[in-house]
Design a protein around this motif. Structure first.
Motif, short mmCIF file in Angstrom:
data_model
loop_
_atom_site.label_atom_id
_atom_site.label_comp_id
_atom_site.label_asym_id
_atom_site.label_seq_id
_atom_site.Cartn_x
_atom_site.Cartn_y
_atom_site.Cartn_z
N LEU A 378 21.92 99.86 7.85
CA LEU A 378 20.69 99.24 8.34
C LEU A 378 19.73 100.33 8.85
N ARG A 379 18.46 100.17 8.54
CA ARG A 379 17.40 101.00 9.10
C ARG A 379 16.27 100.06 9.54
N LEU A 380 15.77 100.25 10.75
CA LEU A 380 14.72 99.38 11.27
C LEU A 380 13.34 99.92 10.91
N GLY A 381 12.56 99.07 10.21
CA GLY A 381 11.17 99.40 9.93
C GLY A 381 10.26 98.84 11.01
N LYS A 382 8.97 98.90 10.79
CA LYS A 382 7.98 98.47 11.79
C LYS A 382 8.16 97.00 12.18
#
Length: 544
Positions: A378-382
């Motif tokens: 998982l990577r959190l974007g804006k």
């Protein structure tokens, strides 16, 4: 005179037939409020009829404390009536903080010292509280004449032919549950003026000799107060009114209004999260059977409507491996304490996500007691936001390295707003226990006997790890629905009859069956598929 043997703590005593349990309790100098006779609860005015095994029920027992509270309320209500007559109509509402809130409808001013003084006079006089059995029709007339119109309405829907009524001098009332033998038993209490009423405080069961100072919980009070007033606006503040709506064919309308009110509350919380602008971690905690999972799904949908991309995450995935799990004072593995969580790893991963890094989120294999990694990156974007659920989510020690402005904490509980009548409340724990019971049977194959046996332990964990942090939440959400017990009745009533009479859980099962008997049942057909209630009865649109 015939004599019978009474086994008390494996010591046998002999008493004459028709000796009252009050006399036995007095002889043994026990502060018993009730007795258990061969596993059956009895009030102290009952008398000996055979050889028995006898146990003393005190303020340190759950049922003993509820008996003490009920009896204190009876004395309080009589005291108010003695001083103010019909000018004040007290309504027993709900628990708040460490006390019980009673709304004082009528005169805007009342003298709490006068009420306290009158209560203590009644206690000092040690007046016998009489129990009478009357025909239901007679009881309905008595309630009408006394101005207890909610009770009058309640018993119009009762199928029993007789009703037990308690009489304290000239004051009569109906009580859902047992009452003490005489007023002298209720010698420890205090009153505090609060909001538009007062709070009655009695000792806790684990400290029965001490009456603590009132500790208000403003957020929970406001949530319960709003729910209570909403129930009044809907016309379902008590069970009699609920039954009347069901009998008049208004069930579907009531369900739709209740669900719409709940959806608005969820929408308001989503709006608040969005307004803050920098929230990346929504952290949800609450006691057992509060509907946390369904709530997190519905909140996620509301957040999506604002253009955000929510990702669910369970703190349970960060359990320590079984060999590293701490043990409690009994040497048993303690899965509920904060020490069972890998706090450092949780904070490390959450910080990395906040910094825009890619993280592999673990899952916990409960069968083997090990944390596993299965490629869930998982990577959190804006626009991404985490919706995190876990028992310790309100405790800052869990997320101590994470920026406070990135966190939004939500406390959720099923705070029952419905009362049986104007003087008999429904404890919040009863609604949650019924929810858990039907879910345990449906999803886990756990019997009602087992659920009841575990409940005290579950509640101890809540009191230790959840309730102390509820006031720190940014939002409080009440997941109780006005109509839900009428639906739950159809599911839980049959399985409660499976609890064996010789089991120690039987008195609680019997109490719950009596409680459910107050309600007219309604089918679940019109309960929406996204309702929090569906998490327990089945048929949810969510994977819960």
């Amino acid at each position: 005179m015939k004599k019978f043997k009474v086994n008390i703590n494996n010591e046998v005593f002999e008493y004459e037939e028709n000796t009252s349990y009050f006399d036995i309790v007095t002889e043994h100098k026990k502060k018993a409020l009730l007795v258990k006779v061969d596993s059956k609860l009895q009030e102290l005015h009952k008398t000996l009829k055979s050889d028995i095994k006898l146990e003393f029920i005190t303020l340190s027992d759950v049922i003993g404390r509820s008996t003490y509270e009920r009896s204190a309320v009876l004395i309080l209500l009589k005291s108010i009536k003695d001083i103010y007559g019909e000018n004040i109509k007290p309504i027993v509402e709900f628990s708040t903080g460490n006390g019980l809130f009673i709304r004082m409808n009528g005169e805007s001013e009342f003298d709490i010292d006068k009420i306290d003084g009158r209560m203590r006079e009644i206690v000092d006089e040690n007046i016998r509280i009489e129990k009478m059995s009357v025909h239901t029709d007679t009881a309905i007339k008595m309630f009408h004449d006394a101005g207890f119109f909610e009770k009058e309405k309640l018993f119009k829907f009762r199928r029993v032919s007789r009703v037990n009524i308690y009489k304290l001098e000239d004051y009569i009332d109906y009580n859902y549950g047992y009452i003490v033998y005489s007023t002298g038993f209720v010698d420890k209490f205090s009153l505090t003026k609060y909001k538009d009423g007062l709070v009655l405080i009695i000792p806790k069961k684990d400290n029965p000799e001490v009456v603590e100072e009132f500790v208000p919980e403003e957020k929970i009070f406001n949530e319960l107060n709003n729910a209570s007033k909403n129930a009044e606006d809907m016309g379902v503040a008590d069970v009699g009114s609920l039954n009347e709506m069901i009998a008049n064919g208004m069930t579907n309308e009531m369900i739709l209004i209740s669900e719409a009110y709940m959806e608005k509350k969820i929408g308001d919380i989503a709006d608040d999260i969005v307004k803050r602008g920098n929230v990346k971690l929504v952290m949800i905690a609450g006691p057992s059977s509060s509907g946390k999972t369904s709530f997190s799904h519905r909140l996620s949908i509301q957040l999506r409507s604002h253009g955000l991309k929510p990702h669910p995450l369970e703190v349970d995935n960060y359990f320590k491996n079984r060999e590293d799990t701490p043990r409690d004072e009994h040497g048993e593995l303690d899965f509920e304490c904060l020490g069972a969580m890998d706090i450092e790893k949780f904070n490390e991963d959450m910080l990395a996500l906040l910094n825009g890094e890619e993280v592999e989120i673990p899952s916990f294999n409960f069968k083997i007691g090990q944390r596993e990694y299965n490629g869930n990156f998982l990577r959190l974007g804006k626009d991404d936001i985490l919706v995190i659920e876990g028992i310790h989510c309100l405790n800052d020690e869990l997320s101590y390295r994470l920026p406070k402005d990135s966190r939004y904490k939500i406390y959720i509980s099923a705070l029952t707003q419905l009362n049986i009548d104007e003087h008999n409340r429904i404890p919040t724990t009863d609604g949650r226990l019924l929810r858990r019971m039907i879910r345990d049977v449906r999803k886990r194959g756990t019997s009602p006997t087992k659920t009841i046996s575990m409940w005290d332990s579950v509640r101890r964990g809540e009191e230790k790890y959840i309730f102390p942090y509820q006031s720190s939440a940014d939002a409080t959400f009440n997941s109780a629905l006005n109509y839900e017990i009428a639906v739950i009745k159809q599911y839980v009533e049959p399985v409660l009859f499976s609890v064996q009479k010789d089991s120690k859980e039987y008195p609680e099962a019997k109490r719950l069956l009596k409680f459910l008997d107050y309600f007219l049942g309604i089918p679940s057909d019109n309960v929406p598929s996204n309702s929090i209630l569906r998490e327990f009865i089945g048929g949810s649109t969510f994977n819960v």
